[in-house]
Design a protein around this motif. Structure first.
Motif, mmCIF file in Angstrom:
data_model
loop_
_atom_site.group_PDB
_atom_site.id
_atom_site.type_symbol
_atom_site.label_atom_id
_atom_site.label_comp_id
_atom_site.label_asym_id
_atom_site.label_seq_id
_atom_site.Cartn_x
_atom_site.Cartn_y
_atom_site.Cartn_z
ATOM 1 N N TYR A 1 2.112 7.801 3.175
ATOM 2 C CA TYR A 1 2.286 9.216 2.846
ATOM 3 C C TYR A 1 3.712 9.527 2.410
ATOM 4 C CZ TYR A 1 2.281 14.301 3.354
ATOM 5 O OH TYR A 1 2.397 15.642 3.124
ATOM 6 N N PHE A 2 4.678 9.008 3.139
ATOM 7 C CA PHE A 2 6.075 9.351 2.847
ATOM 8 C C PHE A 2 6.677 8.506 1.725
ATOM 9 C CE2 PHE A 2 5.704 11.034 7.229
ATOM 10 C CZ PHE A 2 6.089 12.342 6.956
ATOM 11 N N SER A 3 6.047 7.390 1.395
ATOM 12 C CA SER A 3 6.570 6.574 0.296
ATOM 13 C C SER A 3 5.931 6.928 -1.047
ATOM 14 C CB SER A 3 6.388 5.083 0.587
ATOM 15 O OG SER A 3 5.029 4.757 0.768
ATOM 16 N N THR A 4 4.832 7.685 -1.041
ATOM 17 C CA THR A 4 4.196 8.060 -2.300
ATOM 18 C C THR A 4 5.104 8.914 -3.188
ATOM 19 O OG1 THR A 4 1.972 7.906 -1.333
ATOM 20 C CG2 THR A 4 2.187 9.159 -3.367
ATOM 21 N N PRO A 5 5.821 9.927 -2.655
ATOM 22 C CA PRO A 5 6.755 10.668 -3.522
ATOM 23 C C PRO A 5 7.818 9.764 -4.155
ATOM 24 C CG PRO A 5 6.381 11.858 -1.478
ATOM 25 C CD PRO A 5 5.749 10.516 -1.304
ATOM 26 N N GLY B 1 1.121 4.286 -7.811
ATOM 27 C CA GLY B 1 0.906 4.761 -6.444
ATOM 28 C C GLY B 1 0.453 3.660 -5.507
ATOM 29 N N GLY B 2 -0.084 2.592 -6.091
ATOM 30 C CA GLY B 2 -0.517 1.461 -5.278
ATOM 31 C C GLY B 2 0.610 0.832 -4.482
ATOM 32 N N ILE B 3 1.843 1.022 -4.940
ATOM 33 C CA ILE B 3 2.988 0.487 -4.200
ATOM 34 C C ILE B 3 3.057 1.108 -2.810
ATOM 35 C CG2 ILE B 3 5.516 0.475 -4.098
ATOM 36 C CD1 ILE B 3 5.570 0.084 -7.091
ATOM 37 N N ALA B 4 2.786 2.420 -2.727
ATOM 38 C CA ALA B 4 2.820 3.112 -1.434
ATOM 39 C C ALA B 4 1.713 2.597 -0.517
ATOM 40 C CB ALA B 4 2.681 4.618 -1.644
ATOM 41 N N ILE B 5 0.521 2.389 -1.077
ATOM 42 C CA ILE B 5 -0.590 1.845 -0.293
ATOM 43 C C ILE B 5 -0.236 0.449 0.216
ATOM 44 C CG2 ILE B 5 -3.028 1.151 -0.346
ATOM 45 C CD1 ILE B 5 -3.453 3.231 -2.565
ATOM 46 N N ALA C 1 -4.726 15.218 -9.247
ATOM 47 C CA ALA C 1 -3.837 14.136 -8.801
ATOM 48 C C ALA C 1 -2.411 14.320 -9.309
ATOM 49 C CB ALA C 1 -4.382 12.797 -9.280
ATOM 50 N N LYS C 2 -1.467 14.029 -8.413
ATOM 51 C CA LYS C 2 -0.052 14.013 -8.792
ATOM 52 C C LYS C 2 0.373 12.609 -9.208
ATOM 53 C CE LYS C 2 1.108 17.704 -5.493
ATOM 54 N NZ LYS C 2 -0.234 17.820 -4.906
ATOM 55 N N ILE C 3 -0.414 11.615 -8.796
ATOM 56 C CA ILE C 3 -0.127 10.222 -9.119
ATOM 57 C C ILE C 3 -1.419 9.413 -9.045
ATOM 58 C CG2 ILE C 3 0.452 9.665 -6.717
ATOM 59 C CD1 ILE C 3 2.520 7.652 -7.812
ATOM 60 N N PHE C 4 -1.505 8.385 -9.866
ATOM 61 C CA PHE C 4 -2.610 7.436 -9.804
ATOM 62 C C PHE C 4 -2.152 6.184 -9.074
ATOM 63 C CE2 PHE C 4 -4.251 9.188 -14.116
ATOM 64 C CZ PHE C 4 -4.850 10.253 -13.462
#
Length: 345
Positions: A16-20, A50-54, A207-210
């Motif tokens: 959640y916090f790394s997605t921005p 966004g996959g980086i955050a996941i 969506a704000k990001i994919f």
């Protein structure tokens, strides 16, 4: 149980916090999805990666919580290959053959570290299991990993769809692994679910990001690999159907797409607008309603998978028959095998 709670909370928080931060990075390096054809539902450029955050939510949590052994090292190394390839693809699209090669390398790493489909339950044998020889075990495992990796990638067509369906599948498989004393598999799957759910607030419509290929390939890869350790090796009478039902949306959607393209005489790799989400959108449903309906179907199939894990052969067969009727109704109702409404690129 405390381990599982910590895993889902920590993975959710990191994702959640790394997605921005992923949004900022995507803008900075130009990883932007610009709608180029009518298959894309969005009309404005949207950052991907966004996959980086996941991935970070899963990877960091796993390192802290899971006991690291040879198999876990193999899973994590394979995931690095998948994510690295996904990042490159999200920056500058790479060919299908290159992606397949990367997936085969990642699958090979895992297999070499001992993660393999070594046996499957078989209610028709005296022992209740069928042992697979090494000659069969390795190709079956690689086929499963590469296949599931790509099926999740192919359903990533609407805001929040791949992340939500993957989270439902991960929770389903985690429950099955937990009740079968596959503690490590359960924790890994919970880490994945938490990471996907942490990403959803930014990915759900609008969506704000994919997640991009970085995320969809990673989700498919981890679901495939960990299901080998958990669900497939459970003691259920028809255990082989547990991961198939848990991953029902991507598996069946991809299967129908292959059959549909074959019937219409087109290459199976040629994209079309005949996927489940396209068919529902063509019925006049909004993106949100379409995604929520597919969540519901995924949850229904997930519950079926859980019931099979706790049932005998007869009960499992009844559940599978009911699921087959449900799927057949969907095929007929949405014309999933018909090329008529499939607008090809």
């Amino acid at each position: 149980m405390s381990q599982i709670i910590i895993a889902i909370v920590l993975s959710f928080g990191i994702s959640y916090f790394s997605t921005p931060l992923a949004i900022k990075l995507a803008h900075k390096i130009g990883a932007i999805d610009i709608p180029k054809d009518d298959r894309r539902v969005h009309k404005e450029p949207i950052p991907r990666l966004g996959g980086i955050a996941i991935f970070l939510g899963f990877f960091i949590t796993s390192i802290f919580i899971v006991h690291i052994d040879k198999q876990i090292i193999g899973i994590l190394l394979g995931s690095l290959v998948i994510v690295g390839m996904g990042i490159i693809d999200d920056l500058n699209e790479i060919g299908a053959k290159t992606k397949l090669l990367g997936q085969l390398i990642a699958a090979g790493i895992v297999v070499s570290c001992g993660v393999r489909v070594e046996w499957v339950t078989n209610p028709f044998t005296q022992s209740g299991i069928t042992q697979l020889s090494l000659i069969l075990s390795v190709p079956v495992t690689i086929f499963w990993i590469v296949g599931i990796t790509n099926t999740v990638n192919l359903i990533d067509g609407l805001d929040g769809l791949a992340a939500g369906v993957s989270a439902i599948a991960a929770i389903t498989l985690a429950f099955v692994a937990f009740v079968n004393d596959q503690q490590t598999s359960a924790v890994l799957l919970v880490c994945l679910a938490g990471s996907a759910i942490g990403f959803l607030p930014y990915n759900f419509n609008p969506a704000k990001i994919f997640m991009g290929d970085t995320g969809s390939l990673f989700l498919g890869y981890i679901l495939a690999v960990v299901s080998i350790q958990g669900a497939i090796k459970s003691a259920a009478a028809l255990a082989i159907f547990i991961p198939i039902l848990a991953l029902g949306i991507p598996i069946f959607d991809t299967t129908f797409a292959i059959i549909r393209r074959k019937l219409s005489g087109r290459p199976i790799m040629q994209a079309d607008k005949g996927h489940l989400h396209h068919r529902l959108l063509s019925k006049g449903l909004s993106q949100r309603k379409t995604v929520l309906i597919l969540y519901g179907i995924s949850l229904f199939l997930g519950i079926s998978a859980v019931l099979i894990s706790e049932s005998n052969f007869f009960e499992s067969t009844i559940i599978l028959i009911l699921d087959a009727l449900f799927i057949y109704y969907g095929i007929v109702r949405l014309k999933l095998l018909s090329p008529e409404d499939s607008e090809l690129k």
